[in-house]
Design a protein around this motif. Structure first.
Motif, short mmCIF file in Angstrom:
data_model
loop_
_atom_site.label_atom_id
_atom_site.label_comp_id
_atom_site.label_asym_id
_atom_site.label_seq_id
_atom_site.Cartn_x
_atom_site.Cartn_y
_atom_site.Cartn_z
N ARG A 87 11.16 45.61 15.53
CA ARG A 87 12.25 45.23 14.80
C ARG A 87 13.85 45.47 15.05
O ARG A 87 14.60 44.82 14.72
N ALA A 88 13.77 46.51 15.98
CA ALA A 88 15.15 46.72 16.40
C ALA A 88 15.61 45.57 17.17
O ALA A 88 17.00 45.70 17.87
N LEU A 89 14.85 44.84 17.82
CA LEU A 89 15.11 43.62 19.06
C LEU A 89 14.92 42.10 18.51
O LEU A 89 14.06 41.76 18.74
N PRO A 90 15.46 42.13 17.19
CA PRO A 90 15.33 40.76 16.51
C PRO A 90 15.39 39.41 17.31
O PRO A 90 14.60 38.42 17.16
N ARG A 91 16.48 39.40 18.25
CA ARG A 91 16.56 38.20 19.00
C ARG A 91 15.98 38.31 20.55
O ARG A 91 16.09 37.36 21.30
N ALA A 92 15.02 39.48 20.56
CA ALA A 92 14.34 39.43 22.01
C ALA A 92 13.22 38.47 22.28
O ALA A 92 12.67 38.02 21.41
N SER A 93 13.14 38.28 23.34
CA SER A 93 12.05 37.24 23.78
C SER A 93 10.69 38.18 23.86
O SER A 93 10.89 39.22 23.88
N ILE A 94 9.54 37.42 23.88
CA ILE A 94 8.29 38.12 23.83
C ILE A 94 8.15 39.06 25.00
O ILE A 94 7.65 40.16 24.94
N ILE A 95 8.52 38.55 26.02
CA ILE A 95 8.23 39.34 27.41
C ILE A 95 9.29 40.64 27.15
O ILE A 95 8.80 41.79 27.72
N THR A 96 10.22 40.73 26.66
CA THR A 96 11.21 41.76 26.41
C THR A 96 10.69 42.93 25.31
O THR A 96 10.61 43.94 25.71
N LEU A 97 9.93 42.25 24.42
CA LEU A 97 9.22 43.01 23.49
C LEU A 97 8.14 43.69 24.11
O LEU A 97 7.74 45.06 23.78
N ILE A 98 7.24 43.09 25.25
CA ILE A 98 6.20 43.73 25.65
C ILE A 98 6.60 44.79 26.47
O ILE A 98 5.96 45.84 26.45
N ILE A 187 7.91 38.27 6.43
CA ILE A 187 7.13 38.36 7.84
C ILE A 187 7.20 39.78 8.54
O ILE A 187 6.40 40.40 8.77
N ASN A 188 8.61 40.48 7.99
CA ASN A 188 8.67 41.85 8.66
C ASN A 188 7.61 42.66 8.17
O ASN A 188 7.21 43.59 8.93
N ARG A 189 7.38 42.66 6.77
CA ARG A 189 6.26 43.68 6.12
C ARG A 189 4.95 43.27 6.94
O ARG A 189 4.16 44.28 7.03
N MET A 190 4.54 42.16 7.07
CA MET A 190 3.37 41.75 7.82
C MET A 190 3.13 42.40 9.21
O MET A 190 2.20 42.93 9.65
N VAL A 191 4.25 42.22 9.75
CA VAL A 191 4.09 42.92 11.26
C VAL A 191 4.04 44.07 11.49
O VAL A 191 3.42 44.95 11.74
N SER A 192 4.93 44.92 10.26
CA SER A 192 4.74 46.53 10.10
C SER A 192 3.23 46.71 9.89
O SER A 192 2.64 47.79 10.30
N LEU A 193 2.65 46.08 8.90
CA LEU A 193 1.17 46.50 8.53
C LEU A 193 0.40 46.21 9.52
O LEU A 193 -0.57 47.01 9.78
N SER A 194 0.65 45.10 10.59
CA SER A 194 -0.25 44.77 11.63
C SER A 194 -0.40 46.10 12.46
O SER A 194 -1.02 46.50 13.13
#
Lengths: 301, 244
Positions: A87-98, A187-194
């Motif tokens: 969540r702290a990286l809202p504009r990051a690409s998928i690869i950055t998040l990984i 969406i944020n809540r669902m991501v947290s839940l996951s």
């Protein structure tokens, strides 16, 4: 012991370790569906589950309390990882998040070493050591615990997705984010839940497995990699596929460990069992790139 | 009274300016049409209104309040939602679950019974949905999917419904059915903003309309005025110079 008894014994060994790979794979699938990210800190949740349970029982807590508290703590860690790495990286690409999740895995591993040191720790078996007998094969009762608890967890997750509004909302997010937002799903809540759910599943696996295999701060990565492979072999994003994939890898590993030495007259050492399981997994992906239960990329309507 | 108002809204897709200062309004109880060629900014306008795309400048006001910076799930709670282009159903879930999730924003405030009643109400409007309640949404035909998409949006009990190309990919018979339903909806009190490439069909049911070109409004007026406009007739109704 006859060959059949040996096979039974290796199957139990394989299914029980495979069930934990399956729980990791299932968690990876849940997070992947919600975010498109592969969470490389997933195996650390297994490690933390085991380590926490040992620490809490060491404080004198009864096993069931220690187990529930460990699940709660690891769930909280999962939520924290989501906050800080996703969540702290809202504009990051998928690869950055990984890559951020890989970073999180190092932090968790290092933290565990600081807290609990480099030694392997063990949890007492839940119901003693007297082996259960199937024919001449002796089965460690803890392995039955592993299989039973994993089975209940997987069924629980399936019921959650199928019958609860929140479960359906999580599926909706996975199917189409924009549409989910347009019906009012946060969406944020669902991501947290996951992340919370996946961390809890991994912790459960770690807690039940620790009495069998012991647990060490450095063991998370093995679970991540094998769980990832289980998820891919099963069909990425398919939870049941990940569980099937995990059990398959566990069984292959156990059978290879038991028989490859004898079958090849010592040519291939049993220490290669993991490599053999991975080779078979790669072969499956070669023949069926979408995984065992995965669907081919759908065309849009 | 205008329910929705856009004041000089600009927006971009990754730096590419898509809306160059759009000002428009939609009145309560009316159907407002947004017309224009592919890429004129019609869908972008809808996405900005419901919060899927952020505004760069300007203001989106709904029911007298500024909603420019609200997340889409918050906008839905205010009574504004969109039936997106391509319908975007939850394909793997049943028709019934799609409708149920449509009411997600109301779940905390309202009783389950009230929501079940509304599902029955939507099924009365679109009887086909009752018949296929347990089928997966992805297995429906194009026309049926469009009904479900509208039904799902109605489940949020919107005051204003944004419809993006509801006629796209439908057989002519299904198009007239969908348009008749939209008109019926409006009579029952749901205001509508309609984006369409099927200009003649849209203007037949609309009260007012706007024509967009490259991110700007180039024409506005009542439906009759637009239907009578020569430029509109030439560009969108396929009439030759001699005819107009």
């Amino acid at each position: 012991m006859s060959l059949t008894d040996q096979i039974v014994q290796y199957l139990v060994t394989g299914v029980s370790i495979g069930a934990v790979y399956g729980l990791v794979g299932l968690g990876l699938a849940i997070i992947f569906n919600a975010t498109g990210v592969i969470n490389f800190a997933q195996g650390e949740f297994v490690m933390l589950g085991g380590m926490c349970a040992v620490a809490f029982t060491g404080l004198g807590m009864p096993l069931i309390v220690a187990a529930l508290l460990s699940i709660a703590v690891v769930t909280a860690v999962g939520l924290l990882v989501e906050r800080l790495a996703i969540r702290a990286l809202p504009r990051a690409s998928i690869i950055t998040l990984i890559i951020a999740t890989i970073g999180a895995s190092f932090v968790l591993k290092g933290g565990a070493k600081l807290l609990w040191g480099p030694e392997a720790v063990i949890l007492p078996s839940f119901s003693g050591h007297a082996p259960l007998h199937i024919g001449a094969a002796g089965i460690d009762p803890q392995r039955v615990w592993v299989m039973g608890v994993a089975l209940v967890s997987v069924i629980g997750v399936q019921l959650f997705f199928k019958y609860t509004l929140t479960g359906k909302a999580m599926q909706a997010c996975a199917i189409n984010r924009s549409a989910a937002q347009l019906v009012g799903i946060n969406i944020n809540r669902m991501v947290s839940l996951s992340f919370g759910l996946s961390a809890a599943l991994a912790a459960i696996g770690g807690i039940v497995l620790t009495p069998v295999t012991m647990m060490r701060y450095s063991q998370g990565a093995t679970f991540t990699l094998t769980g990832f492979l289980a998820a891919v072999v099963g069909g990425l994003g398919n939870g049941i596929g990940a569980v099937v994939g995990g059990i398959m890898l566990g069984v292959l590993e156990a059978l290879a460990g038991g028989f490859v030495d004898v079958a090849t007259r010592g040519l291939i050492h049993s220490g290669y069992s993991k490599a053999i399981a991975l080779a078979v997994a790669l072969l499956i992906l070669w023949l069926r790139p979408q995984g065992l239960l995965g669907r081919r990329e759908r065309e849009s309507a | 009274m205008s329910l929705l108002e856009l004041r000089s809204v600009t927006a971009d897709y990754e730096g590419l300016l898509a809306l160059r200062g759009i000002s428009l309004h939609a009145n309560e109880g009316e159907i407002t049409a947004l017309l224009g060629a592919n890429g004129a900014g019609k869908s972008t306008t809808l996405n900005v209104i419901c919060g899927l795309l952020p505004t760069r400048s300007g203001q989106v006001r709904f029911a007298g309040e500024d909603i420019s910076h609200l997340r889409p799930d918050r906008v839905v709670r205010r009574g504004l939602t969109q039936v997106p282009e391509g319908r975007l159903l939850f394909d793997d879930l049943t028709v019934r679950d799609n409708l149920l999730l449509g009411a997600y924003s109301r779940m905390r405030r309202e009783s389950r019974r009230r929501i079940e009643e509304d599902i029955d109400g939507v099924c009365e409007l679109f009887p086909i949905l009752a018949e296929f309640a347990d089928r997966r949404a992805g297995t429906l035909s194009g026309g049926e999917q469009q009904m479900l998409a509208v039904g799902r949006a109605l489940m949020s009990a919107p005051r204003l419904l944004l419809l993006d190309e509801p006629s796209a990919g439908l057989a002519p018979k299904a198009v007239s059915e969908v348009f008749a339903r939209i008109q019926a909806l409006c009579r029952r009190g749901t205001s509508v903003v309609l984006v369409e490439q099927n200009v003649s069909a849209a203007l037949k049911i609309a009260d007012r309309g706007y024509v967009l070109e490259v991110g700007q409004i180039v024409l506005e007026g009542t439906a009759e005025e637009l239907l009578a406009n020569r430029d509109v007739q030439r560009a969108y109704l396929g009439k030759d110079y001699e005819e107009v």
